[in-house]
Design an enzyme around this catalytic site. Structure first.
Site, PDB file in Angstrom:
ATOM      1  N   THR A 129       0.807  -1.233   0.000  1.00 12.01           N
ATOM      2  CA  THR A 129       0.000   0.000   0.000  1.00 12.01           C
ATOM      3  C   THR A 129       0.833   1.272   0.000  1.00 12.01           C
ATOM      4  OG1 THR A 129      -1.474   1.325   1.406  1.00 12.01           O
ATOM      5  CG2 THR A 129      -0.133  -0.299   2.531  1.00 12.01           C
ATOM      6  N   GLU A 131       0.244   3.629   1.855  1.00 13.74           N
ATOM      7  CA  GLU A 131       0.378   4.059   3.259  1.00 13.74           C
ATOM      8  C   GLU A 131       1.790   3.816   3.781  1.00 13.74           C
ATOM      9  OE1 GLU A 131      -1.833   5.534   5.792  1.00 13.74           O
ATOM     10  OE2 GLU A 131      -2.492   6.228   3.854  1.00 13.74           O
ATOM     11  N   TYR A 153      -1.206   0.505  10.865  1.00 13.21           N
ATOM     12  CA  TYR A 153      -1.544  -0.190   9.610  1.00 13.21           C
ATOM     13  C   TYR A 153      -0.364  -0.111   8.630  1.00 13.21           C
ATOM     14  CZ  TYR A 153      -3.554  -0.830   4.939  1.00 13.21           C
ATOM     15  OH  TYR A 153      -3.793  -1.238   3.641  1.00 13.21           O
ATOM     16  N   LYS A 157       1.877  -3.254   7.226  1.00 14.48           N
ATOM     17  CA  LYS A 157       1.974  -3.542   5.782  1.00 14.48           C
ATOM     18  C   LYS A 157       3.433  -3.532   5.314  1.00 14.48           C
ATOM     19  CE  LYS A 157      -2.152  -4.174   3.833  1.00 14.48           C
ATOM     20  NZ  LYS A 157      -2.508  -5.375   3.078  1.00 14.48           N
TER      21      LYS A 157
HETATM   22  P1  NAP Z   1     -11.455  -4.493   2.617  1.00 17.28           P
HETATM   23  O1  NAP Z   1     -12.658  -4.154   1.794  1.00 17.28           O
HETATM   24  O2  NAP Z   1     -11.345  -3.941   3.998  1.00 17.28           O
HETATM   25  O3  NAP Z   1     -11.356  -6.083   2.683  1.00 17.28           O
HETATM   26  C1  NAP Z   1     -10.540  -6.735   3.621  1.00 17.28           C
HETATM   27  C2  NAP Z   1     -10.817  -8.210   3.568  1.00 17.28           C
HETATM   28  O4  NAP Z   1     -10.000  -8.884   4.539  1.00 17.28           O
HETATM   29  C3  NAP Z   1     -12.276  -8.617   3.906  1.00 17.28           C
HETATM   30  O5  NAP Z   1     -12.650  -9.674   3.074  1.00 17.28           O
HETATM   31  C4  NAP Z   1     -12.161  -9.095   5.341  1.00 17.28           C
HETATM   32  O6  NAP Z   1     -13.169 -10.013   5.716  1.00 17.28           O
HETATM   33  C5  NAP Z   1     -10.806  -9.797   5.266  1.00 17.28           C
HETATM   34  N1  NAP Z   1     -10.243 -10.062   6.581  1.00 17.28           N
HETATM   35  C6  NAP Z   1     -10.021  -9.207   7.600  1.00 17.28           C
HETATM   36  N2  NAP Z   1      -9.479  -9.844   8.654  1.00 17.28           N
HETATM   37  C7  NAP Z   1      -9.368 -11.151   8.295  1.00 17.28           C
HETATM   38  C8  NAP Z   1      -8.880 -12.313   8.945  1.00 17.28           C
HETATM   39  N3  NAP Z   1      -8.400 -12.279  10.198  1.00 17.28           N
HETATM   40  N4  NAP Z   1      -8.905 -13.480   8.268  1.00 17.28           N
HETATM   41  C9  NAP Z   1      -9.384 -13.553   7.014  1.00 17.28           C
HETATM   42  N5  NAP Z   1      -9.868 -12.490   6.347  1.00 17.28           N
HETATM   43  C10 NAP Z   1      -9.852 -11.301   6.984  1.00 17.28           C
HETATM   44  O7  NAP Z   1     -10.133  -4.062   1.844  1.00 17.28           O
HETATM   45  P2  NAP Z   1      -9.905  -3.734   0.282  1.00 17.28           P
HETATM   46  O8  NAP Z   1     -10.117  -2.276   0.082  1.00 17.28           O
HETATM   47  O9  NAP Z   1     -10.621  -4.720  -0.554  1.00 17.28           O
HETATM   48  O10 NAP Z   1      -8.332  -3.962   0.161  1.00 17.28           O
HETATM   49  C11 NAP Z   1      -7.790  -5.240  -0.142  1.00 17.28           C
HETATM   50  C12 NAP Z   1      -6.359  -5.312   0.355  1.00 17.28           C
HETATM   51  O11 NAP Z   1      -5.578  -4.291  -0.277  1.00 17.28           O
HETATM   52  C13 NAP Z   1      -6.196  -5.086   1.857  1.00 17.28           C
HETATM   53  O12 NAP Z   1      -5.109  -5.874   2.279  1.00 17.28           O
HETATM   54  C14 NAP Z   1      -5.850  -3.616   1.964  1.00 17.28           C
HETATM   55  O13 NAP Z   1      -5.122  -3.386   3.150  1.00 17.28           O
HETATM   56  C15 NAP Z   1      -5.007  -3.442   0.717  1.00 17.28           C
HETATM   57  N6  NAP Z   1      -5.015  -2.126   0.097  1.00 17.28           N
HETATM   58  C16 NAP Z   1      -6.171  -1.473  -0.149  1.00 17.28           C
HETATM   59  C17 NAP Z   1      -6.147  -0.256  -0.802  1.00 17.28           C
HETATM   60  C18 NAP Z   1      -7.418   0.492  -1.132  1.00 17.28           C
HETATM   61  O14 NAP Z   1      -7.338   1.696  -1.407  1.00 17.28           O
HETATM   62  N7  NAP Z   1      -8.552  -0.173  -1.178  1.00 17.28           N
HETATM   63  C19 NAP Z   1      -4.919   0.304  -1.221  1.00 17.28           C
HETATM   64  C20 NAP Z   1      -3.757  -0.410  -0.965  1.00 17.28           C
HETATM   65  C21 NAP Z   1      -3.798  -1.629  -0.325  1.00 17.28           C
HETATM   66  P3  NAP Z   1     -14.615  -9.513   6.256  1.00 17.28           P
HETATM   67  O15 NAP Z   1     -15.448  -9.256   5.031  1.00 17.28           O
HETATM   68  O16 NAP Z   1     -15.072 -10.668   7.067  1.00 17.28           O
HETATM   69  O17 NAP Z   1     -14.386  -8.252   7.057  1.00 17.28           O
HETATM   70  O1  F7E Z   2      -8.883   8.343   4.329  1.00 14.03           O
HETATM   71  C1  F7E Z   2      -9.180  11.865   5.429  1.00 14.03           C
HETATM   72  C2  F7E Z   2      -8.253  10.953   6.208  1.00 14.03           C
HETATM   73  O2  F7E Z   2      -9.917   6.327   5.333  1.00 14.03           O
HETATM   74  C3  F7E Z   2      -8.395   9.186   3.307  1.00 14.03           C
HETATM   75  C4  F7E Z   2      -7.241   2.253   2.920  1.00 14.03           C
HETATM   76  O3  F7E Z   2      -7.834   1.522   1.869  1.00 14.03           O
HETATM   77  O4  F7E Z   2      -6.105   3.704   1.383  1.00 14.03           O
HETATM   78  C5  F7E Z   2      -7.002   3.692   2.474  1.00 14.03           C
HETATM   79  O5  F7E Z   2      -6.470   4.415   3.569  1.00 14.03           O
HETATM   80  C6  F7E Z   2      -8.093  10.571   3.850  1.00 14.03           C
HETATM   81  C7  F7E Z   2      -7.261  10.584   5.133  1.00 14.03           C
HETATM   82  O6  F7E Z   2      -8.273   6.104   3.400  1.00 14.03           O
HETATM   83  C8  F7E Z   2     -12.414  11.658   7.044  1.00 14.03           C
HETATM   84  O7  F7E Z   2      -7.704  11.646   7.335  1.00 14.03           O
HETATM   85  C9  F7E Z   2     -11.057  13.230   6.404  1.00 14.03           C
HETATM   86  O8  F7E Z   2      -6.280  11.583   5.027  1.00 14.03           O
HETATM   87  O9  F7E Z   2     -10.506   6.949   2.965  1.00 14.03           O
HETATM   88  P1  F7E Z   2      -9.495   6.885   4.029  1.00 14.03           P
HETATM   89  P2  F7E Z   2      -6.731   5.968   3.801  1.00 14.03           P
HETATM   90  O10 F7E Z   2      -6.498   6.243   5.232  1.00 14.03           O
HETATM   91  O11 F7E Z   2      -5.960   6.776   2.817  1.00 14.03           O
HETATM   92  C10 F7E Z   2      -4.807   3.126   1.648  1.00 14.03           C
HETATM   93  C11 F7E Z   2      -4.008   3.194   0.367  1.00 14.03           C
HETATM   94  C12 F7E Z   2      -4.893   1.781   2.267  1.00 14.03           C
HETATM   95  O12 F7E Z   2      -4.033   0.941   2.047  1.00 14.03           O
HETATM   96  C13 F7E Z   2      -5.921   1.582   3.315  1.00 14.03           C
HETATM   97  O13 F7E Z   2      -6.192   0.193   3.516  1.00 14.03           O
HETATM   98  O14 F7E Z   2      -9.332  11.192   4.183  1.00 14.03           O
HETATM   99  N1  F7E Z   2     -10.489  12.037   6.062  1.00 14.03           N
HETATM  100  N2  F7E Z   2     -12.224  13.022   7.009  1.00 14.03           N
HETATM  101  C14 F7E Z   2     -11.311  11.058   6.439  1.00 14.03           C
HETATM  102  N3  F7E Z   2     -11.205   9.702   6.319  1.00 14.03           N
HETATM  103  C15 F7E Z   2     -12.215   8.945   6.792  1.00 14.03           C
HETATM  104  N4  F7E Z   2     -12.144   7.602   6.666  1.00 14.03           N
HETATM  105  N5  F7E Z   2     -13.303   9.507   7.404  1.00 14.03           N
HETATM  106  C16 F7E Z   2     -13.459  10.859   7.568  1.00 14.03           C
HETATM  107  O15 F7E Z   2     -14.459  11.322   8.112  1.00 14.03           O
END
Ligand code: NAP
Ligand code: F7E
Length: 327
Positions: A129, A131, A153, A157
């Protein structure tokens, strides 16, 4: 013709659902690991939404249970393993730092151990990620930018990221890290900022809510569409050599400007509804992220296809439909 077999952890999440759909379209047999819940809606809603629930084989497991994972990998005999499971919400990682470390960090090593022990020929994808860049050390972040994570987090990662590289180098595994920047969709969890915004805008438009409370709206993110990003995951595993790739759009936008797109789409004025809530600020913030996806483009021709405007309007429209259907 032999059918390729894929195993996805996190299949119930946003990316897991889109990736399962992509792989099914490509003719794969797809197995997904689901952690047990007392509520069926947790495991099936995204797969149902995409109309693929009956096509994915779902097996009971948890990233914390190495014995279950070993049995699953042995039985599934996957050609490709996508490790998408994680505690993925940055805010929660300060509330549950140990769990985040165990699932998001050590969980990846549980999967790598399965690969090493019983499936060394399988290709492995690790969901890394942006992050990990946290307090950015370069204006545009690429594969060579030094890391500086800013949350439990991000730190978890980073451990998983380096363990993936270490297992690749130590044991010759075909293991790759996709360093994905934020990607969103109508299937995004409602706790993340884009979906929180589009859901609220839909509710305000339908007269179900009056205000939208947000934290730091000056934060900037490089947002793309999850449907585009899962294609990059698959492409990484089709390369002869494993490697690490940044996947991003190359454009960064403030939370406020992203929000304005959503309000404008339904003819509302953001300033009539937006409230800043100091309780929503994070203990340490990632102020700005901007990715450079040049390496992925050069290696396998991947580019983001969806603009932020198209992404946000698709999400608002989907939330309006969803709320209208449930009225
Ligand atoms: P998500 O919607 O939060 O999905 C996370 C998945 O992990 C869900 O299926 C959840 O199951 C499962 N999980 C959580 N704890 C578990 C455990 N102990 N054992 C087995 N499964 C478990 O995340 P996403 O947005 O699809 O992202 C997919 C991956 O990419 C994650 O690793 C995330 O950190 C990473 N990532 C995401 C982004 C982004 O912007 N979306 C960017 C970079 C990296 P439940 O449905 O039961 O909760
Ligand atoms: O926040 C700001 C917050 O929670 C984005 C995950 O998928 O992407 C995700 O992480 C920004 C931050 O995503 C609110 O402070 C303001 O600056 O949508 P977010 P994230 O933290 O960037 C990365 C790539 C991952 O890997 C992660 O798994 O938005 N923000 N106000 C807020 N964010 C939230 N959630 N809620 C607010 O009310």
């Amino acid at each position: 013709m032999t059918v390729k077999r894929a195993l996805i952890t996190g299949v119930t999440g946003q990316d897991g659902a889109y990736l399962a759909q992509l792989l099914l379209e490509k003719g794969y047999a797809v197995t997904g690991i689901v952690r047990r819940s007392s509520h069926a809606g947790v495991f099936d809603h995204r797969l149902k939404w995409l109309g693929i629930l009956d096509e994915v084989e779902l097996v009971d497991g948890n990233l914390l249970d190495q014995s279950a994972l070993l049995r699953i990998v042995q039985a599934a005999k996957p050609d490709e393993i996508y490790n998408l499971a994680a505690q993925s919400f940055v805010t929660s990682s300060w509330q549950q730092p140990l769990l985040t470390g165990q699932v998001t960090g050590l969980g990846a090593v549980h999967m790598l151990e399965c690969l090493r022990s019983v499936a060394p020929q399988a290709r492995y994808y690790q969901a890394s990620t942006s992050e990990m860049f946290g307090l950015i050390q370069e204006e545009r972040q690429s594969e060579t930018t030094p890391f500086y994570p800013r949350s439990p987090y991000g730190v978890a990662k980073l451990y998983a990221h380096w363990m993936t590289i270490n297992y690749r180098e130590s044991f010759g595994l075909h293991a790759s890290n996709g360093i994905l920047f934020n990607h969103e969709s109508p299937l995004r969890g409602v706790e993340f900022v884009t979906r929180k915004v589009t859901d609220a805008v839909a509710r305000i438009k339908l007269g179900k809510q009056k205000e939208l409370r947000l934290g730091n709206i000056d934060a900037k993110r490089d947002w793309g569409h999850a449907r585009d990003y899962v294609k990059a995951m698959w492409l990484m595993l089709q390369q002869d050599r494993p490697d690490d790739y940044v996947i991003a759009t190359g454009r960064t936008t403030t939370v406020r400007d992203m929000c304005a797109i959503a309000f404008k789409h339904v003819g509302l004025d953001i300033d009539d509804h937006l409230v800043i809530d100091p309780a929503l600020f994070r203990p340490a913030e990632v102020e700005v992220l901007l990715g450079n996806p040049a390496k992925a483009k050069a290696a396998f021709g991947w580019e983001a296809q969806t603009s932020l405007e198209a992404l946000i309007t698709e999400m608002v429209d989907a939330d309006i439909r969803r709320l209208s259907a449930n009225a």
